[in-house]
Write a protein that holds these residues in place. Structure first.
Motif, PDB file in Angstrom:
ATOM      1  N   LEU B  52       0.843  -1.207   0.000  1.00 24.11           N
ATOM      2  CA  LEU B  52       0.000   0.000   0.000  1.00 24.11           C
ATOM      3  C   LEU B  52       0.875   1.254   0.000  1.00 24.11           C
ATOM      4  O   LEU B  52       0.564   2.247  -0.671  1.00 24.11           O
ATOM      5  CB  LEU B  52      -0.926   0.000   1.223  1.00 24.11           C
ATOM      6  N   THR B  53       1.962   1.215   0.749  1.00 22.39           N
ATOM      7  CA  THR B  53       2.871   2.367   0.798  1.00 22.39           C
ATOM      8  C   THR B  53       3.499   2.628  -0.575  1.00 22.39           C
ATOM      9  O   THR B  53       3.475   3.756  -1.084  1.00 22.39           O
ATOM     10  CB  THR B  53       3.984   2.113   1.838  1.00 22.39           C
ATOM     11  N   TYR B  54       4.043   1.567  -1.170  1.00 21.15           N
ATOM     12  CA  TYR B  54       4.659   1.721  -2.490  1.00 21.15           C
ATOM     13  C   TYR B  54       3.637   2.177  -3.525  1.00 21.15           C
ATOM     14  O   TYR B  54       3.899   3.082  -4.320  1.00 21.15           O
ATOM     15  CB  TYR B  54       5.277   0.389  -2.945  1.00 21.15           C
ATOM     16  N   ALA B  55       2.477   1.508  -3.525  1.00 21.68           N
ATOM     17  CA  ALA B  55       1.460   1.825  -4.535  1.00 21.68           C
ATOM     18  C   ALA B  55       1.032   3.282  -4.444  1.00 21.68           C
ATOM     19  O   ALA B  55       0.873   3.973  -5.459  1.00 21.68           O
ATOM     20  CB  ALA B  55       0.258   0.891  -4.367  1.00 21.68           C
ATOM     21  N   THR B  56       0.849   3.778  -3.235  1.00 25.24           N
ATOM     22  CA  THR B  56       0.432   5.164  -3.068  1.00 25.24           C
ATOM     23  C   THR B  56       1.522   6.111  -3.554  1.00 25.24           C
ATOM     24  O   THR B  56       1.250   7.084  -4.278  1.00 25.24           O
ATOM     25  CB  THR B  56       0.124   5.452  -1.587  1.00 25.24           C
ATOM     26  N   ALA B 218     -12.246   2.689   4.133  1.00 24.67           N
ATOM     27  CA  ALA B 218     -13.116   1.698   3.495  1.00 24.67           C
ATOM     28  C   ALA B 218     -12.374   0.380   3.283  1.00 24.67           C
ATOM     29  O   ALA B 218     -12.890  -0.703   3.611  1.00 24.67           O
ATOM     30  CB  ALA B 218     -13.643   2.239   2.162  1.00 24.67           C
ATOM     31  N   VAL B 219     -11.173   0.469   2.774  1.00 28.29           N
ATOM     32  CA  VAL B 219     -10.387  -0.749   2.521  1.00 28.29           C
ATOM     33  C   VAL B 219     -10.057  -1.466   3.838  1.00 28.29           C
ATOM     34  O   VAL B 219     -10.121  -2.690   3.926  1.00 28.29           O
ATOM     35  CB  VAL B 219      -9.085  -0.417   1.755  1.00 28.29           C
ATOM     36  N   LEU B 275     -13.220   2.013  -4.312  1.00 25.82           N
ATOM     37  CA  LEU B 275     -12.862   2.235  -5.713  1.00 25.82           C
ATOM     38  C   LEU B 275     -13.434   3.550  -6.222  1.00 25.82           C
ATOM     39  O   LEU B 275     -12.788   4.273  -6.990  1.00 25.82           O
ATOM     40  CB  LEU B 275     -13.335   1.062  -6.566  1.00 25.82           C
ATOM     41  N   ALA B 276     -14.638   3.870  -5.770  1.00 23.82           N
ATOM     42  CA  ALA B 276     -15.258   5.128  -6.199  1.00 23.82           C
ATOM     43  C   ALA B 276     -14.456   6.335  -5.705  1.00 23.82           C
ATOM     44  O   ALA B 276     -14.305   7.329  -6.417  1.00 23.82           O
ATOM     45  CB  ALA B 276     -16.694   5.189  -5.692  1.00 23.82           C
ATOM     46  N   ARG B 289      -5.909   0.528  -6.723  1.00 23.25           N
ATOM     47  CA  ARG B 289      -7.155  -0.119  -7.130  1.00 23.25           C
ATOM     48  C   ARG B 289      -6.953  -1.640  -7.136  1.00 23.25           C
ATOM     49  O   ARG B 289      -7.762  -2.394  -6.596  1.00 23.25           O
ATOM     50  CB  ARG B 289      -7.546   0.390  -8.526  1.00 23.25           C
ATOM     51  N   GLN B 290      -5.860  -2.036  -7.737  1.00 16.11           N
ATOM     52  CA  GLN B 290      -5.494  -3.444  -7.817  1.00 16.11           C
ATOM     53  C   GLN B 290      -5.398  -4.065  -6.419  1.00 16.11           C
ATOM     54  O   GLN B 290      -5.883  -5.164  -6.157  1.00 16.11           O
ATOM     55  CB  GLN B 290      -4.138  -3.525  -8.534  1.00 16.11           C
TER      56      GLN B 290
END
Lengths: 300, 300
Positions: B52-56, B218-219, B275-276, B289-290
């Motif tokens: 999550l850290t990398y993706a963000t 939410a996640v 996702l929204a 998202r993935q």
């Protein structure tokens, strides 16, 4: 001398007040946990580590306000370590600062969590500018404080010392091994208290940093030897913790290895050494000098 | 989609490699403790929080190197929390990631200390510039990371959640109380993973910060509901931890309060919501998202 003692009492009160504010201003997310944290933080104690932080900062010409976050952070780490050290799986002690230990007053799980939360709180305190508006330290100095504190508290500092201690129960340690253990277990945090104060002053050069480190090493060891001596010579009421616990737990101590009178000599010698290291710092080191004497002359 | 999955695997490997380096490059001050830390850190695990850290960070245009310290720090905190949660005084679990838990493989005292050391290591990682020469983040951004992580881990975050959880065993919780507990217990650290990544990108505005926070909430909740569902529907081998432990420990769960099919619906609904929230971020949010989809579709 008298006014210096008065100053130390004032700094103790300042620490207590700041700790009170810190907890009472926190939201009440988990009430039982917060109660346990508050209980452990406000059981008194000498506040020796915050005093070292303030004394160092003042001696180097810094102001009190800039030392506040570090003073509070170091006491949070110290308190967490006491809570965890007292747990049944560790030293299994039921008395601390004259009161039931955290896991006795609350329960074991809550004691583990209170320690965990206090460690996080220490770093949050160093990192949260808003909590101490009077502190004018830069982010870079504060980040360096985080590094110094984390290093001292972690797997090559305080926690390592506790692990070596637990692995040594019932074993014959050499003097060298005993010193390595205490260097980590109590020495690392005492050195951090002093170095955090130096960083808080925002005006420490490399030579002074090194000298303060040597002073801390000597004082830290003297402190530990005095602790071992008090475990033999004092009584439970004065100590506020169980007298004779080291012997009962079959722990290696200085008096056990070198004899009581040799241990006393060694503590005095280390104190002299510490005071000699402070000499070049002159009047600036007066509060630290006073503290070093208090450490060796304390009876609890 | 395929290349995104490949990227996630690469990021997992990057995390594992960095964790390996971190521990092996540390001095061997307390060998038994270090062994326990290494054991716990290298048991595998999904490395969801570092991802999550990398993706963000990547999504916001930052580089991997600048996200490294935060990715490692968050995994250290997560691992410490698992070790302490598994302790006899807490959830008393003997299996984690398919292996004996730390206090079973070593001993209880060492497990407590390993957790303590990992917490310190997390903050040391964020504060030690030298360890990650490729990370170009300013001291001020790193100090903010310390603050975000400490807040999420502490007495109003993860530790609070664990305390509320322990105080709730055998009690009837309302849906609202259950959500508050999970918001702290798992939600706070998931949100921190994402916010640390945003800080690592060094280019996050206030609106995006807020949106990422809502996405994380939410996640995080979807993650927890899925955890509760898996505790019922999966088996011990797939989970790598004891299946049915929540029911055995009389823990309040979503399926227990709202029924299994309602719980599944709620998890799906939260994922859609998450996702929204990402929509306005466009292509930048593709990795996040993935990950959100992975969280809901996982089977362990």
């Amino acid at each position: 001398m008298m006014s210096q003692q008065k100053q130390l009492v004032e700094l103790q009160q300042r620490t207590n007040q700041l700790l009170d504010n810190l907890i009472s201003s926190h939201p009440n997310t988990a009430p039982y946990l917060k109660k346990a944290i508050n209980y452990s933080l406000t059981q008194g104690g000498k506040r020796l580590r915050p005093l070292l932080t303030y004394a160092t900062c003042l001696g180097l010409g810094g102001n009190l306000e800039s030392a506040d976050p570090a003073a509070i952070a170091i006491e949070c780490i110290h308190t967490y370590s006491l809570i965890h050290d007292d747990l049944p799986a560790m030293d299994d002690d039921s008395l601390r600062r004259g009161q039931p230990t955290c896991h006795i007053a609350f329960d074991e799980a809550t004691a583990i969590l209170a320690g965990d939360a206090l460690q996080a709180l220490a770093f949050e305190t160093l990192a949260t500018h808003d909590w101490f508006p009077g502190c004018t330290l830069s982010s870079s100095a504060r980040l360096k404080q985080v590094q110094v504190l984390a290093q001292a508290a972690g797997m090559n500092g305080m926690v390592a010392g506790q692990s070596i201690d637990l692995c040594s129960v019932g074993k014959q340690l050499s003097l060298e091994q005993l010193e390595k253990m205490h260097h980590c277990k109590t020495g690392a945090l005492i050195k951090a208290s002093i170095h955090l104060g130096a960083l808080a002053s925002n005006q420490v050069d490399e030579t002074t940093w090194q000298q303060l480190g040597q002073f801390a090493d000597a004082v830290g060891l003297a402190f530990q030897i005095q602790d071992d001596i008090l475990d033999i010579e004092s009584d439970t009421e004065t100590l506020g913790k169980t007298q004779g616990a080291d012997i009962a737990n079959d722990k290696p101590t200085y008096p056990a290895i070198m004899g009581l009178s040799q241990a006393k000599q060694k503590a005095q010698q280390l104190t002299d050494e510490a005071l000699a290291i402070l000499k070049p710092l002159g009047q600036a080191a007066a509060p630290l000098r006073q503290l070093a004497l208090l450490i060796i002359q304390r009876n609890h």
